[in-house]
Write a protein that holds these residues in place. Structure first.
Motif, PDB file in Angstrom:
ATOM      1  N   THR A  63       0.805  -1.228   0.000  1.00  0.00           N
ATOM      2  CA  THR A  63       0.000   0.000   0.000  1.00  0.00           C
ATOM      3  C   THR A  63       0.842   1.284   0.000  1.00  0.00           C
ATOM      4  N   LYS A  65       2.893   2.432   2.242  1.00  0.00           N
ATOM      5  CA  LYS A  65       3.170   3.048   3.535  1.00  0.00           C
ATOM      6  C   LYS A  65       4.655   2.899   3.859  1.00  0.00           C
ATOM      7  N   ASP A  85       2.997   6.814  -4.006  1.00  0.00           N
ATOM      8  CA  ASP A  85       2.781   6.976  -2.568  1.00  0.00           C
ATOM      9  C   ASP A  85       1.435   6.352  -2.163  1.00  0.00           C
ATOM     10  N   GLU A  86       1.175   6.387  -0.867  1.00  0.00           N
ATOM     11  CA  GLU A  86      -0.018   5.730  -0.309  1.00  0.00           C
ATOM     12  C   GLU A  86      -1.319   6.198  -0.957  1.00  0.00           C
ATOM     13  N   ALA A  87      -1.453   7.508  -1.144  1.00  0.00           N
ATOM     14  CA  ALA A  87      -2.701   8.052  -1.698  1.00  0.00           C
ATOM     15  C   ALA A  87      -2.894   7.584  -3.145  1.00  0.00           C
ATOM     16  N   ASP A  88      -1.818   7.614  -3.923  1.00  0.00           N
ATOM     17  CA  ASP A  88      -1.884   7.153  -5.324  1.00  0.00           C
ATOM     18  C   ASP A  88      -2.333   5.693  -5.379  1.00  0.00           C
ATOM     19  N   ALA A  90      -3.936   3.909  -3.147  1.00  0.00           N
ATOM     20  CA  ALA A  90      -5.343   3.761  -2.750  1.00  0.00           C
ATOM     21  C   ALA A  90      -6.260   4.144  -3.921  1.00  0.00           C
ATOM     22  N   ASN A  91      -5.906   5.222  -4.609  1.00  0.00           N
ATOM     23  CA  ASN A  91      -6.718   5.662  -5.751  1.00  0.00           C
ATOM     24  C   ASN A  91      -6.678   4.701  -6.924  1.00  0.00           C
ATOM     25  N   ASN A 120     -14.052   9.007  -1.434  1.00  0.00           N
ATOM     26  CA  ASN A 120     -13.446   8.579  -2.686  1.00  0.00           C
ATOM     27  C   ASN A 120     -13.976   9.370  -3.878  1.00  0.00           C
TER      28      ASN A 120
END
Ligand SMILES: Nc1ncnc2c1ncn2[C@@H]1O[C@H](COP(=O)(O)OP(=O)(O)OP(=O)(O)O)[C@@H](O)[C@H]1O
Ligand SMILES: [Mg+2]
Length: 257
Positions: A63, A65, A85-88, A90-91, A120
């Motif tokens: 993920t 992190k 990165d984490e946000a990317d 997740a998206n 989201n």
């Protein structure tokens, strides 16, 4: 003669997640050590292993992190996850449920799900009623899936521990990830809740890839899927639960304890 592959053959995904030779060291300690893992699209996979084996760290690496020191981490064969990165991540559609619930106690089950959906789809929130109706249907659908239809107006604080975990899974699922990573969902649950959780995750796995970390062997048996045993940051054994649980090394380092 040249053989031509069908046009869509190259578009077919072989691995939804692929880890190869992954290593992660914390202060000289190899938490992940030459780890390899291959998850097929739509697969349900259980990960077991002793405390400190690296199960959660593996999820941290997938993920984004935690960055691995070495090795490949790929999503859908060719997306190199170590570059994001984490946000990317997740998206991109890799969702994770942590051990600790993030449910908001002072909100109803419905509102928690609406918030997760909006999280989201922030932009969609500003659109018209028709879309809101579709969202409402989606929330109802997820509430049904997690078995909380009777309680949708109840505050989350009134849920049992197990029901909160289901809500949490619902809040992850409503964001429509392609892959769900679920870390120890059955911890602290009653036997009934544990079996219901297995049923829920099997249901979700009909249309998604799901990786579940769990120590409860009754739960893992109920998942009825391929099992990977981690030990000291690497794969110790892999196969059916019956196969891995008769492996002398697995008994020695984990099951026999
Ligand atoms: N951010 C970090 N900094 C330092 N050490 C870490 C970090 N994250 C994990 N570790 C160490 O890596 C090892 C693997 O931990 P991890 O949490 O992945 O194990 P686990 O298999 O999930 O165990 P459990 O079953 O207890 O949840 C442990 O020794 C842990 O202390
Ligand atoms: Mg862990």
């Amino acid at each position: 003669m040249t053989t031509h592959q069908p046009i869509n053959a190259s578009a077919e995904i072989r691995s939804i997640l692929y880890l190869n030779g992954v290593t992660k060291t914390f202060d000289g300690f190899k938490a992940i050590n030459n780890l390899s893992l291959d998850i097929a699209p739509g697969e349900l996979r259980a990960i077991i292993g002793p405390n400190g084996a690296g199960k959660s760290t593996m999820m941290d690496i997938i993920t984004g992190k935690t960055k691995p020191d070495a090795g490949e981490v790929r999503f859908k064969d060719h997306i190199d996850l170590t570059r994001y990165d984490e946000a990317d991540i997740a998206n991109m559609g890799i969702g994770r449920k942590f051990q600790k619930p993030t449910v908001i106690d002072s909100l109803s089950i419905w509102d928690n799900l609406e918030l997760a959906l909006a999280g989201n789809r922030g932009v969609l929130q500003t659109l018209f009623y028709k879309l809101k109706a579709a969202q409402a249907d989606r929330i109802d659908e997820v509430i049904n899936l997690i078995g909380l239809s009777e309680k949708k107006k109840d505050l989350a604080e009134n849920l049992s521990h197990g029901q909160k975990q289901w809500l949490e899974i619902g809040m992850l699922f409503i964001q429509e990830p392609e892959v769900l990573l679920v870390d120890e969902p059955a911890g602290g649950m009653t036997d009934y809740e544990t079996m219901e959780t297995a049923r829920l995750l099997k249901d979700i796995a009909k249309s998604h890839s799901v990786i579940v970390v769990e120590h409860d062997m009754e739960f893992v048996r109920a998942l009825d899927c391929k099992v990977t045993v981690l030990h000291e940051g690497s794969v110790l054994a892999e196969g059916t639960l019956d196969k891995v649980s008769s492996n002398p090394r697995v008994i020695e380092v984990y099951l026999g304890r």
